[in-house]
Scaffold this active site. Structure first.
Site, PDB file in Angstrom:
ATOM      1  N   PHE A  71      37.424  36.641  37.538  1.00 38.00           N
ATOM      2  CA  PHE A  71      38.177  37.904  37.608  1.00 38.00           C
ATOM      3  C   PHE A  71      37.207  39.073  37.436  1.00 38.00           C
ATOM      4  O   PHE A  71      37.447  39.986  36.661  1.00 38.00           O
ATOM      5  CB  PHE A  71      39.263  37.937  36.526  1.00 38.00           C
ATOM      6  CG  PHE A  71      40.266  36.805  36.651  1.00 38.00           C
ATOM      7  CD1 PHE A  71      41.316  36.892  37.560  1.00 38.00           C
ATOM      8  CD2 PHE A  71      40.144  35.662  35.890  1.00 38.00           C
ATOM      9  CE1 PHE A  71      42.232  35.848  37.703  1.00 38.00           C
ATOM     10  CE2 PHE A  71      41.047  34.612  36.010  1.00 38.00           C
ATOM     11  CZ  PHE A  71      42.093  34.704  36.921  1.00 38.00           C
ATOM     12  N   CYS A 122      37.649  41.515  48.072  1.00 37.24           N
ATOM     13  CA  CYS A 122      38.644  40.655  47.425  1.00 37.24           C
ATOM     14  C   CYS A 122      40.083  40.948  47.812  1.00 37.24           C
ATOM     15  O   CYS A 122      40.761  40.090  48.384  1.00 37.24           O
ATOM     16  CB  CYS A 122      38.482  40.759  45.919  1.00 37.24           C
ATOM     17  SG  CYS A 122      36.801  40.386  45.402  1.00 37.24           S
ATOM     18  N   LEU A 165      46.867  52.381  38.996  1.00 35.17           N
ATOM     19  CA  LEU A 165      47.965  53.223  39.439  1.00 35.17           C
ATOM     20  C   LEU A 165      47.384  54.550  39.957  1.00 35.17           C
ATOM     21  O   LEU A 165      48.026  55.579  39.892  1.00 35.17           O
ATOM     22  CB  LEU A 165      48.925  53.452  38.254  1.00 35.17           C
ATOM     23  CG  LEU A 165      50.421  53.545  38.514  1.00 35.17           C
ATOM     24  CD1 LEU A 165      50.927  52.416  39.406  1.00 35.17           C
ATOM     25  CD2 LEU A 165      51.199  53.541  37.210  1.00 35.17           C
ATOM     26  N   VAL A 190      29.088  36.292  42.839  1.00 42.10           N
ATOM     27  CA  VAL A 190      29.732  35.546  41.758  1.00 42.10           C
ATOM     28  C   VAL A 190      28.747  34.578  41.098  1.00 42.10           C
ATOM     29  O   VAL A 190      28.662  34.486  39.867  1.00 42.10           O
ATOM     30  CB  VAL A 190      30.971  34.792  42.292  1.00 42.10           C
ATOM     31  CG1 VAL A 190      31.535  33.850  41.243  1.00 42.10           C
ATOM     32  CG2 VAL A 190      32.037  35.775  42.750  1.00 42.10           C
TER      33      VAL A 190
END
Ligand code: UGA
Length: 434
Positions: A153, A264, A254, A11
């Site tokens: 994110f 995460c 999906l 990050v």
């Protein structure tokens, strides 16, 4: 603006490089001298598409530098980002381990001279921003600062694009002054009309956990439906397409598979459960999502054994893909780590290939045989199992694969290939939910 980034892990490095690309003057700081020297010499410790070029460009243009000294790194910075690791605690109880954050903040407190915004970038439990502020006040009662929660994110493999073109930026603070500084940090995103959600720190902290938990539950949902599809002879790929076309549901995340992994979803779902439990609130959907994910990985083992005639003893299995998803070298919580060892325990010989994850895999899974290419792995194999949908596995020369195999059994845990075509090509094909 001058910005300091504490922590040069995934990050920290991505955020630091992207903020430099925005035009800010960024100094990334890390305790590890070895790591800083490596970065200064142009090395990149992780694999992330585009990162090496971005870091190199911004070092070259004088906006990005690396440093082991906290005081020098934060000197003159208007914003100091905390991006050190928050692993799951060693107790395995779902708590995020905040040792590194608190240690960094204690040291930072003594380096604050002028007003500074301290930004929590790491994913942290609700209440951490408050704790960070308390620690700084305790260590340096005269420090002039505000704490902001600014969750990231970023998806591994797509992190730079996610940073440069985010769906939203979340800024959690009670201070107007800090909010103004943060808006300046993200100023270039105004040009592309990125929504900014300004809220209080606790909400910002919970937004991150909720987003990840929702996505994890969505994946578990479709994996559960995939199991029902198999039982009734339905095709989950057509089903997911139709269901996802409902704008209220959406087609992303999906895709059924061997269960979610990575650094995460597994960690953040457990941390959210812990937050709920500590506050005496039920979180049954997330709990079920986590259970379904474990069951999915176990179900994949059975699927492979069944497809191989009920036993893998003495048989050779080609495993394609070891990382938890493509375009990363990360193996953390990868389904491969749960699915492959039981096959070896049952006497299977696993010949594995992965474009980026083999060095790391060899340390964790020493009982596998590591091959130089997918074709080499499939040679003389009794079955091939596709575990990670790397692009190079999407366009395999199937005739070549089949010709080299002992028996043409193809177990596609990512539904990359079309079942009808695979059967026409002479494979005994098994997907997930079709
Ligand atoms: C995830 C989130 O997507 C990011 O938004 C977030 O910032 C990040 O966690 C984080 O907390 O730092 P990441 O773990 O890099 O990103 O990877 P994802 O692309 O979300 O994939 C996670 C896992 O879910 C992978 O194992 C993937 O194969 C699996 N997955 C994903 C599915 O099985 N089906 C899907 O439809 C989508």
């Amino acid at each position: 603006m001058k910005i300091a980034m504490i922590g040069t892990g995934y990050v920290g490095l991505v955020t630091g490089a992207c903020l430099a690309e925005f035009g800010h003057q960024v100094t990334c700081m890390d305790k590890s001298e070895e790591k800083i020297e490596f970065l200064q010499a142009g090395g990149i410790p992780i694999y992330e598409p585009g990162l090496a070029q971005l870091v190199g460009k911004n070092i070259g243009e004088g906006r990005l530098s690396f440093q082991t000294d906290m005081r020098q790194a934060v000197q003159g910075a208007q914003a100091v980002f905390i991006a050190v690791g928050t692993p799951s605690s060693r107790r395995g109880d779902g708590y995020a381990d905040l040792t590194y954050i608190y240690a960094a903040v204690r040291e930072l407190a003594h380096c604050i001279s002028d007003y500074v915004v301290v930004v929590d970038k790491s994913t942290v439990p609700v209440g951490t921003a408050r704790q960070v502020a308390r620690i700084i006040r305790e260590e340096n009662p005269v420090a002039d600062f505000d704490v902001v929660s600014n969750p990231e994110f970023l998806r591994e493999g797509a992190a730079i694009n996610d940073f440069m073109r985010p769906d939203r930026v979340v800024i959690g603070t009670e201070s107007e002054k800090a909010l103004a500084v943060m808006k300046e940090v993200y100023d270039p995103l105004y040009l592309i009309s990125t929504p900014i959600v300004a809220t209080n720190p606790a909400t910002a902290e919970l937004i991150k956990y909720s987003a990840n938990a929702f996505l994890a539950v969505k994946i578990s949902f479709i994996n559960e439906i995939a199991g029902i599809c198999e039982a009734v002879g339905a095709d989950v790929v057509d089903l997911a397409k139709a269901v996802g076309l409902d704008g209220r549901i959406g087609s992303k995340f999906l895709h059924p598979g061997p269960g979610y992994g990575g650094s995460c979803f597994p960690k953040d779902t457990l941390a959210l459960l812990r937050i709920a439990q500590e506050n005496g609130v039920a979180a049954r959907l997330v709990e079920a999502g986590v259970e379904v994910n474990s069951a999915q990985k176990a179900r994949m083992v059975k699927k492979i054994i069944d497809a191989m005639g009920g036993s893998v003893a003495g048989k050779t299995i080609a495993a394609l893909g070891l990382t938890f998803k493509p375009e990363t070298d990360d193996l953390r919580e990868s389904p491969a780590l749960t699915i492959l060892p039981p096959l070896v325990e049952r006497g299977g010989i696993v010949k594995a290939h992965d474009p980026k994850g083999m060095d790391e895999a060899a340390k964790i899974l020493p009982n596998l045989h590591y091959m130089n290419s997918a074709y080499e792995a499939c040679k003389e194999a009794d079955a091939v199992v596709l575990l990670t949908e790397w692009n190079q596995y999407r366009a395999l020369d199937l005739a070549r694969i089949k010709a080299g195999m002992k028996t043409p059994v193809f177990i596609d845990l990512r539904n990359v290939y079309d079942p009808t075509r695979m059967r026409e090509a002479g494979f005994a094909y098994t997907g997930v939910g079709r």
